[in-house]
Design an enzyme around this catalytic site. Structure first.
Site, PDB file in Angstrom:
ATOM      1  CD  GLU A  78      11.730  11.246  48.193  1.00 22.61           C
ATOM      2  OE1 GLU A  78      12.465  10.524  47.584  1.00 22.61           O
ATOM      3  OE2 GLU A  78      11.560  12.296  47.436  1.00 22.61           O
ATOM      4  CG  ASN A  79       7.955   5.552  47.113  1.00 22.42           C
ATOM      5  OD1 ASN A  79       7.886   6.003  46.382  1.00 22.42           O
ATOM      6  ND2 ASN A  79       9.007   4.486  47.150  1.00 22.42           N
TER       7      ASN A  79
ATOM      8  CG  HIS B 266      18.853  11.495  51.117  1.00 28.45           C
ATOM      9  ND1 HIS B 266      19.397  12.874  50.872  1.00 28.45           N
ATOM     10  CD2 HIS B 266      18.045  11.503  50.066  1.00 28.45           C
ATOM     11  CE1 HIS B 266      18.782  13.429  49.632  1.00 28.45           C
ATOM     12  NE2 HIS B 266      17.795  12.708  49.351  1.00 28.45           N
ATOM     13  CD  GLU B 267      15.955   8.416  49.750  1.00 26.27           C
ATOM     14  OE1 GLU B 267      14.792   8.759  49.250  1.00 26.27           O
ATOM     15  OE2 GLU B 267      17.095   8.294  49.061  1.00 26.27           O
TER      16      GLU B 267
ATOM     17  CG  HIS C 247      13.250  12.916  50.910  1.00 24.33           C
ATOM     18  ND1 HIS C 247      13.517  14.369  50.390  1.00 24.33           N
ATOM     19  CD2 HIS C 247      14.410  12.308  50.022  1.00 24.33           C
ATOM     20  CE1 HIS C 247      14.312  14.225  49.518  1.00 24.33           C
ATOM     21  NE2 HIS C 247      14.753  13.128  49.259  1.00 24.33           N
TER      22      HIS C 247
HETATM   23  N1  B3K Z   1      13.846  11.421  45.190  1.00 22.02           N
HETATM   24  C1  B3K Z   1      14.616  10.223  44.756  1.00 22.02           C
HETATM   25  C2  B3K Z   1      15.174  10.257  43.472  1.00 22.02           C
HETATM   26  C3  B3K Z   1      14.197   9.555  42.432  1.00 22.02           C
HETATM   27  C4  B3K Z   1      15.024   9.826  40.901  1.00 22.02           C
HETATM   28  C5  B3K Z   1      13.955   9.729  40.106  1.00 22.02           C
HETATM   29  N2  B3K Z   1      14.580   9.673  38.581  1.00 22.02           N
HETATM   30  C6  B3K Z   1      15.644   9.824  45.639  1.00 22.02           C
HETATM   31  C7  B3K Z   1      16.180  10.793  46.523  1.00 22.02           C
HETATM   32  O1  B3K Z   1      16.599  11.691  46.102  1.00 22.02           O
HETATM   33  O2  B3K Z   1      16.005  10.677  47.796  1.00 22.02           O
HETATM   34 ZN    ZN Z   2      16.670  12.969  47.811  1.00 21.92          ZN
END
Ligand code: B3K
Ligand code: ZN
Length: 870
Positions: A272-273, A305-306, A309
């Site tokens: 989710e950058n 989902h992303e 975030h």
């Molecule tokens: N936040 C990332 C997960 C990254 C995993 C790093 N080992 C994807 C997610 O849950 O949206």
């Molecule tokens: Zn996540």
């Protein structure tokens, strides 16, 4: 001074209770990348300031991992007062604010761990969560240090025509020798784990979304040339997510740009950058020819989902990694709610519970059990688990059950408002929900503290017109937590009148004590109990129920989940007793008759839609069945389950054939009706296969040949893979040729064989591991072969231990290439305590063999040592 061979200074166990505020903050960072596939130079200018909340006089500690500082400047001048402490760079600084400049050099193509900056098919990309940023430059790589990022990158215009980072593009130009450059600025302070950079030869699909306050957001999905035609579903999902988050949670997007990039080599599903989500291609690319209905749902769910975030994770981030469920549990709940709103809510709930039971319940009952907010870790990458994600979502879902949707929304509004721009804790979340809803969650907080799936034993007594329901909860002991306190368990409950098939209204029973009784009056006859409706609490209900009552609920319950649950319990009770050798012949006959009757009712109930019907005829999974039995023989589970399938296939043969004919006549579309038909079409073959292999193979081959979509094609091939019939080889060969070069579809080809019911899966997996298309450097390919195999209990648990050896060898070979993916395979061996003694000894021996290997990654070492500990 600059010694990378020092042993790491990182303590081997990190404790939640050891949290201290950072000594230094980094309000701004400027990064300058000179990009190349094998020699990238990075210059980082960190504006650092002492944190008044930190330790007075402390030096600046910057984390690193496998990198060397080529230059260290302080306020533009060379500075000698620094040293390496393990992998960390520690700089003594005289004043309270400085600019620290550090240069590092990276080799992205050599980065097979796929963490930090790495190369994937000629492009460059990053993955920084959780601790990848320290593989790019030295930095306080912890989520409570938030910085404003300016990123400049330059590189060959031919190799990297597209240059992306977080936020908005602010400048670009050409440079000498065929290079070009771009500069990006992200106005939102963010932790280093949300940094991203992508450079490569990519094509974009574009659209836009106008937020409710009128901000026009340009949307782009970047993929490799040739894949553009498969981005439509992801783009529609993104736009729907943006609208949904405004409507349901009042959350609006906050940049002018939202970019997604799809990458073939990716450890996780997506990331989710801020403003630049990076995705595994698997969760972006979809068209009917290459993606199943399940793949379409997964794309929609992960894109949402992303996107979600952006608020639950980015605007409000985590203080430390023990708080991971703060963003992951909540965001999983949000994506589940979104998908429920987009399609069939009951079917979505059933699917989510199936995943929880298959993936999380075994975690909770095994050596790696941990609370949704763990107390310690050695390697954080091992804690991206079904417990943190899926049980984390269930825990917040229970808050919605207790508060109701409106009050819950007041709680989340308060949470976002109160903590916007902060790095928060799970405790902050719970307090905001308390303050916003008026709930008292004091005891409820135990869900964050205690691991293990609570079990609720149910007893129902009836006397004169009164029903007494006695509920008793036990929370099993888990590693490090021998004694447990009672939890708050909200159970939606109904009491059905046997004569009318109805109930007089649902009750929310909230269990808070070890044992509690609830009484209900006005029942001339003992009612049929429907409990934990909608799966309102993530617990195991122990309520031995007669077949008659389960058949009644399967036919009459007005809660669709409860109806599914009754079907499941009917089969679970039967199969568990069969595996344990507790069924008399009379029981077996009666049990089968009840199950056949319930199936017949489901197949002929005109009020059901096909999507729901498809759920009701799915038998409980092997893993879930194994969970019910101590020291199980998994092959006995396979055999009993297959025998029941064969029985159902034969007893309802005409119905399955009619169903296959009916559903085969429904033309392809993505609407619910056609999707339901496709689900049932393959289900019919699944039951026919053990009953009449020749008929099933012929129908599967016909379904395969006629398929105009991947759902039908994959379903038919799955059935054929389990059969020893000539049609099997022909279809596998066709599939491989037809989709040669499409990595995601060839992954399916590997998975279907490794996960099949065929008697020689072990031999097939060994051969596939040597196939020209197999590689250990692509995580999707590794998972496609070996995760499917490890989940195939009948094959993995071969009595001679050959399945364990395959996974043990994989872990040993993969670990130096990609330790975090290698560690994902340890839990399959780590479950030895739940397996019968002869196999358990073989599993343990395999773990000991791995433990003795030199140079294991921290990821694998943690999982193996915990799996072997008492
Ligand atoms: N936040 C990332 C997960 C990254 C995993 C790093 N080992 C994807 C997610 O849950 O949206
Ligand atoms: Zn996540």
């Amino acid at each position: 001074m600059n010694d990378l061979s020092n042993p790491p200074a990182v303590p081997s166990v990190i404790l939640r209770s050891d949290y201290r505020a950072p000594d230094w903050l980094v309000p701004e960072i400027a990064l300058d990348f000179a990009l190349s596939l094998d020699a990238t130079r990075v210059r980082a200018d960190l504006t650092v300031a002492r944190n008044p909340a930190g330790q007075a006089g402390a030096p600046l500690r910057l984390n690193g991992d496998g990198i060397a500082a080529r230059t260290v400047l302080v306020d533009g001048k060379s500075h000698n007062d620094w040293e390496m402490d393990g992998h960390d760079l520690v700089i003594a600084l005289p004043a309270d604010a400085h600019v620290v400049t550090i240069e590092t050099a990276l080799n992205p193509v050599a980065n097979t761990q796929l963490s930090g900056l790495y190369a994937s098919s000629g492009m460059l990309c990053t993955q920084c969560e959780a601790e990848g940023f320290r593989r790019i430059t030295f930095f306080p790589d912890r989520p409570d240090v938030l910085s404003v990022y300016t990123v400049r990158m330059s590189g060959s215009a031919a190799d990297f025509p597209v240059l992306l980072s977080n936020g908005n593009p602010v400048a670009q130009g050409t440079g000498p020798g065929g290079t070009h450059w771009a500069q990006w600025f992200d106005p939102w302070p963010k932790p280093s784990y949300l940094f991203a950079l992508v450079a490569g030869d990519l094509v974009a699909t574009r659209d836009s979304f106008t937020t409710r306050s009128g901000r026009k957001v340009d949307l782009a999905i970047y993929v490799r040339a040739g894949d553009e035609s498969r981005t439509g579903h992801a783009m529609r999902s993104l736009i729907a997510s943006m609208a949904w988050d405004e409507q349901v949670y009042g959350r609006e997007y906050d940049l002018d740009l939202f970019n997604i990039v799809a990458v073939s080599d990716f450890n996780a599903g997506a990331m989710e950058n801020k403003g630049l989500n990076v995705f595994n291609t698997r969760y972006i690319l979809a068209d009917p020819e290459t993606a199943t209905d399940g793949d379409y749902d997964a794309v929609e769910g992960v894109v949402a989902h992303e996107y979600f975030h952006n608020w639950s994770g980015n605007r409000v981030t985590c203080r430390d990694w023990f708080q991971l469920s703060l963003k992951e549990g909540f965001t999983v709940l949000r994506d589940q709610q979104f998908s429920a709103d987009r399609g069939s809510a009951p079917v979505k709930r059933i699917e989510d519970v199936r995943v929880l039971r298959a993936a999380q319940f075994p975690e909770d009952s095994g050596p790696l059990a941990h609370p949704i907010r763990p107390d310690s870790y050695q390697e954080i990458s091992n804690f991206y688990t079904a417990t943190v994600y899926n049980k984390g979502a269930e825990v917040i879902r229970m808050m919605t059950v207790l508060a109701g949707p409106e009050r819950f929304r007041a709680g989340t509004d308060l949470y976002f408002d109160r903590h916007d721009g902060e790095a928060a804790t799970c405790e902050d979340f719970v307090r905001a929900i308390e303050d916003g809803t008026g709930l008292d969650l004091a005891q409820f907080r135990r869900w964050y503290e205690q691991a293990g799936t609570p079990r609720v034993d149910v007893a129902l007594a009836h006397a004169s017109d009164t029903v007494t329901l006695t509920l008793r909860q036990t929370v099993p002991s888990t590693p490090g937590q021998p004694d447990k306190l009672p939890m708050v368990i909200p159970l939606r409950t109904a009491l059905f009148d046997r004569a009318t098939g109805t109930h007089g209204g649902e009750h929310l029973l909230v269990l808070t004590e070890t044992e509690q009784s609830f009484t209900f009056t006005g029942f001339a006859q003992a009612p049929v109990l429907s409990i934990n409706r909608g799966f309102s609490a993530p617990v195991a209900i122990a309520n031995p129920t007669t077949n008659d009552d389960l058949v009644f609920l399967a036919a009459h319950d007005d809660d669709p989940f409860a109806r599914y649950e009754a079907m499941q319990q009917l089969v679970v009770q039967h199969l568990v007793a069969a595996v344990k050798g507790e069924l008399t012949e009379a029981d077996r006959t009666a049990g089968r008759a009840a199950i056949v009757g319930a199936f017949h009712a489901v197949l002929t109930d005109l009020a059901l839609d096909d999507l729901m019907r498809g759920e009701l005829v799915i038998l409980p999974g092997e893993g879930y069945l194994a969970e019910q039995i101590a020291q199980v023989d998994p092959v006995a589970i396979r055999n009993e389950r297959e025998a029941l399938k064969g029985w159902l296939g034969a007893a309802l043969r005409d119905e399955w054939i009619a169903l296959h004919d009916r559903t085969s006549a429904v033309p392809f579309s993505l609407d619910a009706e056609a999707r339901g038909a496709r689900k049932l079409k393959t289900q019919a073959l699944v039951y026919l296969a053990p009953a009449d292999p020749a008929e099933a193979a012929a129908r599967a081959k016909a379904q395969y040949d006629a398929a105009d979509n991947m759902t039908d094609r994959q379903g038919a091939l799955m059935v054929l893979c389990g059969l020893d019939r000539p049609e099997r080889g022909a279809a596998l060969a066709d599939f491989q040729t037809r989709f040669a070069g499409n990595m995601l579809v060839i992954d399916k080809w590997f998975s279907l064989q490794a996960g099949s019911l065929h008697r020689d899966v072990i031999g097939q997996v060994r051969a596939l591991a040597n196939h020209a298309d197999f590689t250990l450097t692509n995580p999707n390919r590794v998972r496609s072969l070996y995760m499917a195999f490890a989940a195939n209990l009948g094959a993995f648990h071969a009595a001679d231990g050959s399945g364990y050896r395959i996974i043990g060898d994989l872990i040993a070979t993969l670990d130096p290439i990609n330790g975090s993916i290698a560690a994902r395979f340890v839990p399959s061996l780590g479950r030895w305590r739940k397996i019968e003694p002869a196999r358990a000894a073989l599993m343990r021996a395999e773990l000991e063999r791995i433990a003795a290997l030199p140079g294991l990654s921290r990821d694998v070492r943690e999982q193996v040592s915990k799996s072997l500990e008492g």
